[in-house]
Design a protein around this motif. Sequence first.
Motif, short mmCIF file in Angstrom:
data_model
loop_
_atom_site.label_atom_id
_atom_site.label_comp_id
_atom_site.label_asym_id
_atom_site.label_seq_id
_atom_site.Cartn_x
_atom_site.Cartn_y
_atom_site.Cartn_z
N SER A 139 13.07 -3.74 45.16
CA SER A 139 12.58 -5.09 44.71
C SER A 139 11.05 -4.04 45.10
CB SER A 139 12.64 -5.75 45.61
OG SER A 139 12.67 -5.92 47.03
N SER A 140 10.30 -4.59 45.09
CA SER A 140 8.54 -4.41 45.34
C SER A 140 7.96 -5.42 45.42
CB SER A 140 7.73 -3.53 44.25
OG SER A 140 7.90 -4.58 42.83
N SER A 141 6.95 -5.66 46.34
CA SER A 141 6.59 -6.71 46.80
C SER A 141 4.92 -6.66 47.07
CB SER A 141 6.95 -7.62 48.00
OG SER A 141 6.17 -8.60 48.26
N TRP A 142 3.91 -7.75 46.88
CA TRP A 142 2.16 -7.53 47.02
C TRP A 142 2.57 -7.59 48.46
CZ3 TRP A 142 -1.56 -10.77 44.27
CH2 TRP A 142 -1.50 -10.59 42.60
N ASP A 143 3.56 -7.03 49.49
CA ASP A 143 3.41 -7.28 51.22
C ASP A 143 3.52 -5.68 50.93
OD1 ASP A 143 6.43 -6.12 50.09
OD2 ASP A 143 6.91 -7.98 51.12
N LYS A 198 17.46 -1.66 53.09
CA LYS A 198 15.95 -0.22 53.93
C LYS A 198 14.54 -0.26 53.38
CE LYS A 198 18.40 4.02 55.08
NZ LYS A 198 18.45 4.22 56.52
N LEU A 199 13.88 -1.10 54.33
CA LEU A 199 12.67 -0.68 53.95
C LEU A 199 11.35 0.28 54.24
CD1 LEU A 199 10.17 -3.21 54.04
CD2 LEU A 199 9.80 -3.00 56.64
N PHE A 200 10.63 -0.10 52.63
CA PHE A 200 9.99 1.21 51.97
C PHE A 200 8.35 0.83 52.89
CE2 PHE A 200 14.05 1.30 50.13
CZ PHE A 200 14.28 2.66 49.67
N SER A 201 7.93 1.81 53.68
CA SER A 201 6.66 1.58 53.83
C SER A 201 5.68 2.52 53.69
CB SER A 201 5.88 1.26 55.78
OG SER A 201 6.88 -0.42 55.73
N GLY A 202 4.46 2.59 53.38
CA GLY A 202 3.53 3.98 53.14
C GLY A 202 2.61 3.56 52.09
N HIS A 203 2.57 2.65 51.26
CA HIS A 203 1.50 2.30 50.19
C HIS A 203 0.75 1.16 51.08
CE1 HIS A 203 2.72 3.38 46.32
NE2 HIS A 203 4.25 3.01 46.39
N THR A 204 -0.95 1.07 50.68
CA THR A 204 -1.78 0.43 51.20
C THR A 204 -2.07 -0.61 50.92
OG1 THR A 204 -3.19 1.40 50.67
CG2 THR A 204 -2.98 3.09 52.42
N GLN A 205 -1.85 -1.16 49.91
CA GLN A 205 -2.22 -2.48 48.69
C GLN A 205 -0.93 -2.64 47.88
OE1 GLN A 205 -5.68 -2.31 47.66
NE2 GLN A 205 -6.48 -0.67 47.61
N GLU A 206 -1.11 -3.60 47.74
CA GLU A 206 0.32 -4.23 46.75
C GLU A 206 1.26 -3.38 45.91
OE1 GLU A 206 -2.93 -5.37 46.73
OE2 GLU A 206 -3.47 -7.73 47.15
N VAL A 207 2.35 -3.79 45.88
CA VAL A 207 2.67 -2.61 45.21
C VAL A 207 3.19 -3.86 43.60
CG1 VAL A 207 5.03 -1.27 45.29
CG2 VAL A 207 3.89 -1.60 47.13
N PHE A 208 2.83 -2.83 42.94
CA PHE A 208 3.60 -3.61 41.39
C PHE A 208 5.04 -3.55 40.82
CE2 PHE A 208 -1.65 -4.07 40.97
CZ PHE A 208 -1.48 -5.16 42.06
N THR A 209 5.44 -2.62 41.65
CA THR A 209 6.59 -2.00 40.40
C THR A 209 6.79 -0.72 40.99
OG1 THR A 209 7.27 -0.72 38.22
CG2 THR A 209 4.87 0.43 39.50
N VAL A 210 8.40 -0.92 40.42
CA VAL A 210 9.59 0.30 41.41
C VAL A 210 10.98 0.25 40.02
CG1 VAL A 210 10.87 -1.93 42.33
CG2 VAL A 210 10.83 0.47 42.76
N ALA A 211 11.14 1.90 40.51
CA ALA A 211 12.44 1.72 39.48
C ALA A 211 13.54 3.48 39.92
CB ALA A 211 11.62 3.01 38.10
N PHE A 212 14.39 3.11 40.19
CA PHE A 212 15.67 4.21 39.97
C PHE A 212 15.27 4.70 39.28
CE2 PHE A 212 18.65 1.09 42.68
CZ PHE A 212 18.50 1.89 43.64
#
Length: 363
Positions: free
Chosen positions: A115-119, A134-148
Motif C-alpha cells: 500500500s502507498s499513502s499520503w503519509d 515492513k515500512l518503506f520510508s524514503g519519499h519526502t512527500q506524499e506517495v501516490f502509487t506503488v507496484a509489485f
Amino acid sequence: NAEYMGNRSEKEAKAEKKMQAQAKVNVEITLAGILPGHGDLITSIVAGTPVKEGEDSDLLITGSRDRTIIVWRLNPAEADSHPNKHYGSARQLLRGHNHFVSDLSLSLDNNFLLSSSWDKTLRLWDIRSGRSTKLFSGHTQEVFTVAFSPDCRQILSAGADKEIKLWNTLAECKYTFSERPHTDWVSRIRYSPSSKNAYIASAGWDGFLKIWTTNFQSKFTFRAHDLFISALSIAPNGAYIATGCKGGKVRIWNILDLSEPLKEFDVNGVVHSISFNPKTQWLAVASDNGLRVYDLLDENDKVIALVELDGKGNEARKDEVRGSKDRRLACTALSWNATGMRLYAAFSDRIVRCYHLTHERKA
C-alpha cells in the motif's frame, strides 16, 4: 523499438482478427451486490488471483481515504438472499497509515499486499496474519502509487516528490531513478504484466507518459495529454497502454507505435481509474460521470455498459434531463475479477458495487 517491445505472436494476431470479425457485442450489466464499510472515498481496488485458471477468487481488497484497507471475503451466492445484498464480508481491517491510502498492489499468490499513502510511506502487509511486516520510508512527500514487479521481487513507488524509487521486499531502497523522471507529481507507475513484453510505464501531472526498460533505462517519453494524467493501465499482453486525464480524455496507445493514440474516448469528467479486461477486448473507465465499459474492437468506440448513479445511489434514468444542480456519484476506483465477467466499482458514496456482465456476440 520493435526488438525491445517484442512483436505480437501470429497466434495473437489471428485471434484478434477473429474477434474483429465478430465485433458486434451485446452486454448486460447487472448489480449483484454491494460492499459497504469504508468511512471515506475509496481510492484503490485489487481482486485476488485464482488458484486455478478459469476459476475465480473470493478475495477483494480496498484502500481508502479513511486511512484503512479492508480485506473482503466475497460470497456471491448469498448476495441475493442477504437483505441488503451484501456481496461478502470484511475479513480484516488493516490499520497503520496515518493519511490517505492512495494505491494497492497484490502479490500473485494473494499472500502479500503493498500500500502507498499520503503519509510518505509504503507498507507491506501479510494478508494471512493481517499485519504490516515492513515500512518503506524514503519519499519526502506524499506517495501516490506503488507496484509489485510480476515476480514480486521488486517494488516501484512514486509520488509528489517527483521521484521513482525501486525497493526490495526488505524495504531497502535499491535505486532512485537518476534525475527527476517527471517535472510534476508522478501519479501512476505500473509494470507490464507480460514477461514477453516486459517494461515499466509511468505517468504524471506533467501530462507525460514514459516507458522504461526493466533495467530502468528511459525508452520513450512523450506528452500523452495536455492535462495531468490521473489513470494508467497496461493490457495483459503488454501490447497496449491506456491513459486517462483530468479533462476526461482516455487514450489507448500501441506500444510499438506511440506517435499517436490508437483510440480516444471522452467521458466528460475527471478520470479516476481505468482497467483492461483480463479476458476480452474491453476497457472499464471510472470517472466523475460514473462507470463506462468500452468495446475496443468496435469501430464506433461503443459504450457497451454504462452505470450512472444519482446522489442517492440509485440508477439515474437514461431519459432524464440533467440540470446544473443534478448530482451524479463519481466512480472512484475499479477492478475486474480474474474471469473478466465481474466488475468491482467504488463510488463516491463510499460503497463498492459488484456488477456481473453477460455478453453475446452477433455476426
